[in-house]
Scaffold this active site. Sequence first.
Site, PDB file in Angstrom:
ATOM      1  N   PRO A 198       0.920  -1.013   0.182  1.00 45.73           N
ATOM      2  CA  PRO A 198       0.376   0.233  -0.117  1.00 45.73           C
ATOM      3  C   PRO A 198       0.926   1.271   0.677  1.00 45.73           C
ATOM      4  CG  PRO A 198      -0.442  -1.668   1.658  1.00 45.73           C
ATOM      5  CD  PRO A 198       0.385  -2.148   1.757  1.00 45.73           C
ATOM      6  N   GLU A 199       0.460   1.876  -1.228  1.00 53.25           N
ATOM      7  CA  GLU A 199       1.868   3.535  -1.109  1.00 53.25           C
ATOM      8  C   GLU A 199       0.182   4.229  -0.972  1.00 53.25           C
ATOM      9  OE1 GLU A 199       4.634   4.738  -2.764  1.00 53.25           O
ATOM     10  OE2 GLU A 199       6.064   2.823  -3.741  1.00 53.25           O
ATOM     11  N   ARG A 230       3.064 -10.151   6.649  1.00 49.76           N
ATOM     12  CA  ARG A 230       4.635  -9.070   7.574  1.00 49.76           C
ATOM     13  C   ARG A 230       4.393  -8.472   8.684  1.00 49.76           C
ATOM     14  NH1 ARG A 230       7.574  -7.768   1.025  1.00 49.76           N
ATOM     15  NH2 ARG A 230       5.994  -9.357   0.594  1.00 49.76           N
TER      16      ARG A 230
END
Length: 278
Positions: free
Chosen positions: A2-3, A117
């Site tokens: 996600p940016e 993660r």
Amino acid sequence: MPELPEVETVRRGLSSEIVGRTITGVVVRERRLRWPIAENFETRLVGKRIDAIERRSKYLLVRLVDDARRASTLLAHLGMTGSFVVHDERSASRTKPHDHVDLILDSGAIVRYNDPRRFGSMHVFDGPDSAQPLLAHLGPEPLTDALDGRYLFDQTRRRPGPIKQAIMDNHLVVGVGNIYANESLFRAGIHPNRAANRISKQRYDQLVHEIKAVLSEAINAGGSTLRDYVNASGEPGYFQLNYFVYGRDGEACRHCKSALKLARHGGRATVYCAKCQR
DNA sequence: ATATGAGCCTGTATGC
DNA sequence: TGCATACAGGCTCATA
């Protein structure tokens, strides 16, 4: 990963599902995120009504109020692999690996945070955003007037380092992740290695224009797949976008056909065209 | 003040 | 086929 455009897409998608709702339950299955989820996390959320959901940089800020109208905020970051998916009771009954947190709403909806993660984070805080260490030192939002060519030019007079690293520095400007740094530099015709203090005001105007353009385009593209992102697949919308350079090293430049080169800045892959970018 | 590198993580891709 | 290794990278922290 996600940016900023993906985070904004998530924000918009969640908004209609959660604003005005009250949190009736919180389930935490895994506390070890970027920072451990605080012990009182659940207690501080249950019973709160969600007033709004905002975004600052790549952080989501869920504004909460209690019965006495006292305000607090749930601060969430998606890290590299985090996602929020809205479930109903039936679809929520089966959990998948890495489903770390559930927010149960009075509508029956379950907002589920999944993050393989675990680079994401969640905090609850009271008081002003500026008192939050994670928010206090962030540069201006890229899609506001606070970012313009003059600002970047002025702020880089003593930065001899590569422009790529400068625009990815959150103290200077937020929300320009690796993908958009690569793309905006290509579109502005600026070599990623060029010293930040050796770029003209005019070229900074161009660079800022491209940063705003690529981010806006990605948000628009994300918007078209908003339902899918939030409700089901977890696929970000930007995959539809046609990148000029990102992930295309060795392939032909879309402008001049020469092979795109690969470099590395601060451990991150940089792809650029040595001919088009100076 | 600016810059660099380590570390946090796991899924995926690659090499032998 | 299976194991080992490299890589992806946003962010903070420690160090130069």
